[in-house]
Design a protein around this motif. Structure first.
Motif, short mmCIF file in Angstrom:
data_model
loop_
_atom_site.label_atom_id
_atom_site.label_comp_id
_atom_site.label_asym_id
_atom_site.label_seq_id
_atom_site.Cartn_x
_atom_site.Cartn_y
_atom_site.Cartn_z
N ALA A 121 0.91 -1.10 0.12
CA ALA A 121 0.05 0.26 -0.03
C ALA A 121 0.83 1.20 -0.25
O ALA A 121 2.16 1.09 0.36
N MET A 122 0.34 2.56 -0.16
CA MET A 122 1.07 3.69 -0.46
C MET A 122 0.51 4.52 -0.27
O MET A 122 -0.82 4.97 -0.85
N THR A 123 0.85 5.89 0.20
CA THR A 123 0.35 7.16 0.17
C THR A 123 0.97 8.12 -0.68
O THR A 123 1.99 7.90 -0.76
N PHE A 287 -1.92 2.57 9.10
CA PHE A 287 -1.22 3.80 9.77
C PHE A 287 -1.25 4.73 8.84
O PHE A 287 -0.93 5.95 8.86
N LEU A 288 -1.22 4.39 7.33
CA LEU A 288 -1.04 5.63 6.42
C LEU A 288 -1.73 6.70 6.36
O LEU A 288 -2.84 6.51 6.83
N PRO A 289 -1.25 7.77 5.98
CA PRO A 289 -2.17 8.89 6.03
C PRO A 289 -3.45 8.74 4.91
O PRO A 289 -3.03 7.91 4.08
N VAL A 290 -4.38 9.50 5.43
CA VAL A 290 -5.71 9.32 4.64
C VAL A 290 -6.05 10.70 3.56
O VAL A 290 -5.58 11.53 4.01
N GLY A 307 -2.80 10.20 10.48
CA GLY A 307 -3.52 11.73 10.02
C GLY A 307 -2.89 12.11 8.76
O GLY A 307 -2.16 11.46 8.18
N LYS A 308 -3.47 13.33 8.27
CA LYS A 308 -2.62 13.76 7.15
C LYS A 308 -1.30 14.35 7.21
O LYS A 308 -0.92 14.95 8.31
N VAL A 309 -0.62 14.30 6.23
CA VAL A 309 0.84 15.03 6.26
C VAL A 309 0.71 16.04 5.34
O VAL A 309 2.05 16.79 5.46
#
Ligand SMILES: *Cc1c(COP(=O)(O)O)cnc(C)c1O
Length: 471
Positions: A121-123, A287-290, A307-309
């Motif tokens: 998976a990836m953000t 745990f990835l940012p959404v 959370g968002k980065v």
């Protein structure tokens, strides 16, 4: 001359249409003083920025072997595609049903990057490599916290690491443990064993490393960390050497970042927008940012997100360029680019070996490091002098004085798009500079001589920087 100095009151480059709505005067939000904007005509603006562009050196001007930065050519088709109205004339808050092409692009790009890296998976949110490192280490922190494993306070970083690695881990609240390199330029396994333990949260490593060398012990290294209960973070900035050939996910890494603005073309330098997607294995995905795009692993739970980065979707137009690059090359092309990047670097290395000392004389990956300590001792000409000398031949200097473990380092990364003729020309220039160093070192101490700005006074620039315009 700055554009502010060309300003003449009342001059303007725009003509506004007549007001066809009632006039409205801002009250509460009004600034106390008028903004001090330059007042110039359109031709002033055009001439000013055209002149500035001619003073800079970019990939489109000439050879740019800035090691560690992968200054590869940005194919024009990327620019064309990222300029499509469907990508530029949208707003991040508009209804999702109206931007399906954009979300599809993010889905496809995420899946392809996962395939290239061996991640699940990836953000796409992080804006740069360093920002990706911060995000990835936050995932590691969230993982340990979710298991109430609070004694893990240390991140291990090799002494050859890019400076952003220890900085990012420190920003996440970890202590840094440095591990030395061995005689081959890889991680010293015995020293690594000495520092791992119950307090190890993880390891940050790039492979090939910043010396341009592939660590043959990589599986042993990630195993040592995993056995101690730590996680492995891969700095993907050097992926250009191995994409399509080997995958960080298969080397034992749990999470990583990519530099879209290095590996997958897109113009960079000067601090412009980048993209540093962070990939991870399935057990870290929640745990990835959404929001996360692409195919999500089983059991994904957005409630656990750190959370968002970054606002909205990251630097979307940079992602479009990366997607266009991957699409035009295809799986075979990606691999071919990596192999040619390695071939070009080894060709350059083989041609320069007779004149310059190589820091670690092995087959290199996409870049290599020369050490000019011997030349400096003999002639007084430093790595800085040679680098500045290259400017007079229309070439951008290599990276200087990095990595820190090599004295008088020059780090060259030619990239895959340079022709043999360009590489041969660079070899000629570097051989000529070496000859000058021996025969007439004074010339090199005041280089460059042919550029618009000559040798800058770096001490003064550091001690008395002028950081803002004095009106
Ligand atoms: C460039 C680079 C980084 C940092 O990436 P940015 O996009 O500049 O923040 C990190 N590690 C390595 C090895 C790099 O070359």
């Amino acid at each position: 001359m700055l554009i502010f100095e060309k300003s003449q009151q009342g001059r303007t480059a725009i003509t506004l249409d007549k007001l066809d709505v009632p006039a409205y005067t801002l009250k509460a939000e009004k600034r106390e003083q008028e903004a001090r904007l330059p007042e110039v005509s359109e031709i002033d603006v055009v001439r000013h920025y055209t002149a500035l562009s001619k003073k800079a050196h970019g990939v489109d001007d000439g050879f740019y072997p800035l090691g560690s930065c992968t200054m590869k050519y940005n194919p024009r088709i990327n620019e064309k595609i990222s300029g499509f109205d469907g990508f530029t004339k949208i707003h991040p808050l508009q209804d999702k049903s109206t931007v399906k092409g954009c979300t599809e692009l993010m889905d496809t790009l995420t899946d392809r990057l996962c395939e290239i890296t061996g991640m699940d998976a990836m953000t796409l949110q992080p804006a740069a490599g360093a920002h990706g490192e911060f995000t990835g280490i936050m995932l590691i922190k969230a993982y340990h916290a979710s298991r109430k494993d609070t004694k893990r306070t240390k991140i291990i970083v090799p002494d050859s690491a890019h400076g952003t690695n220890p900085a990012s881990a420190h920003m996440c609240g970890f202590d840094i443990v440095s591990v030395p390199s061995n005689a081959e330029g890889g991680v010293d396994i015995d020293e690594l064993k000495k520092v791992v333990g119950e307090d190890t949260a993880g390891l940050m490593l790039t492979n090939p490393n910043t010396l341009g060398l592939f660590d043959k012990n990589i599986l042993k290294i990630t195993e040592i960390i995993h056995k101690a209960g730590g996680l492995c973070y891969y700095d993907g900035a050097n992926l250009n050497a191995v994409m399509g050939v080997v995958r960080p996910g298969d080397m034992g890494f749990d999470c990583m970042h990519l530099n879209i603005h290095k590996t997958f073309s897109t113009p960079h330098g000067g601090g412009g927008p980048g993209a540093g997607p962070v990939g991870c294995k399935a057990f870290l995905a929640s745990f990835l940012p959404v929001p996360v795009y692409g195919t999500l692993p089983k059991g994904y739970n957005a409630k656990k997100s750190i959370g968002k980065v970054k606002t909205f979707y990251g630097n979307f137009s940079v992602l479009v360029r990366g997607a266009a690059y991957i699409d035009t090359l295809g799986a075979e092309g990606i691999k071919d680019a990596a192999q040619k990047a390695v071939l070009n670097a080894n060709y350059l290395l083989s041609q320069l070996k007779g004149d310059y000392d190589v820091a670690y004389d092995r087959i290199c990956m996409h870049e290599f490091v020369l050490t000019l300590q011997g030349l400096k001792d003999e002639t007084g000409v430093s790595a800085m002098d040679i680098a500045k000398g290259m400017l007079d031949w229309g070439m951008h200097p290599p990276t200087m004085y990095f990595p820190l473990i090599v004295h008088e380092a020059l780090m060259l990364e030619p990239t895959e798009t340079e022709t043999k003729e360009t590489l041969d020309q660079a070899v000629e220039v570097l051989k000529t500079l070496k000859k000058q160093a021996v025969e007439n070192p004074e010339i090199l101490h005041d280089s460059p001589r042919k550029t618009i700005i000559g040798r800058v006074d770096e001490v003064r620039a550091a001690r008395q920087p002028i950081l803002k315009y004095q009106f």
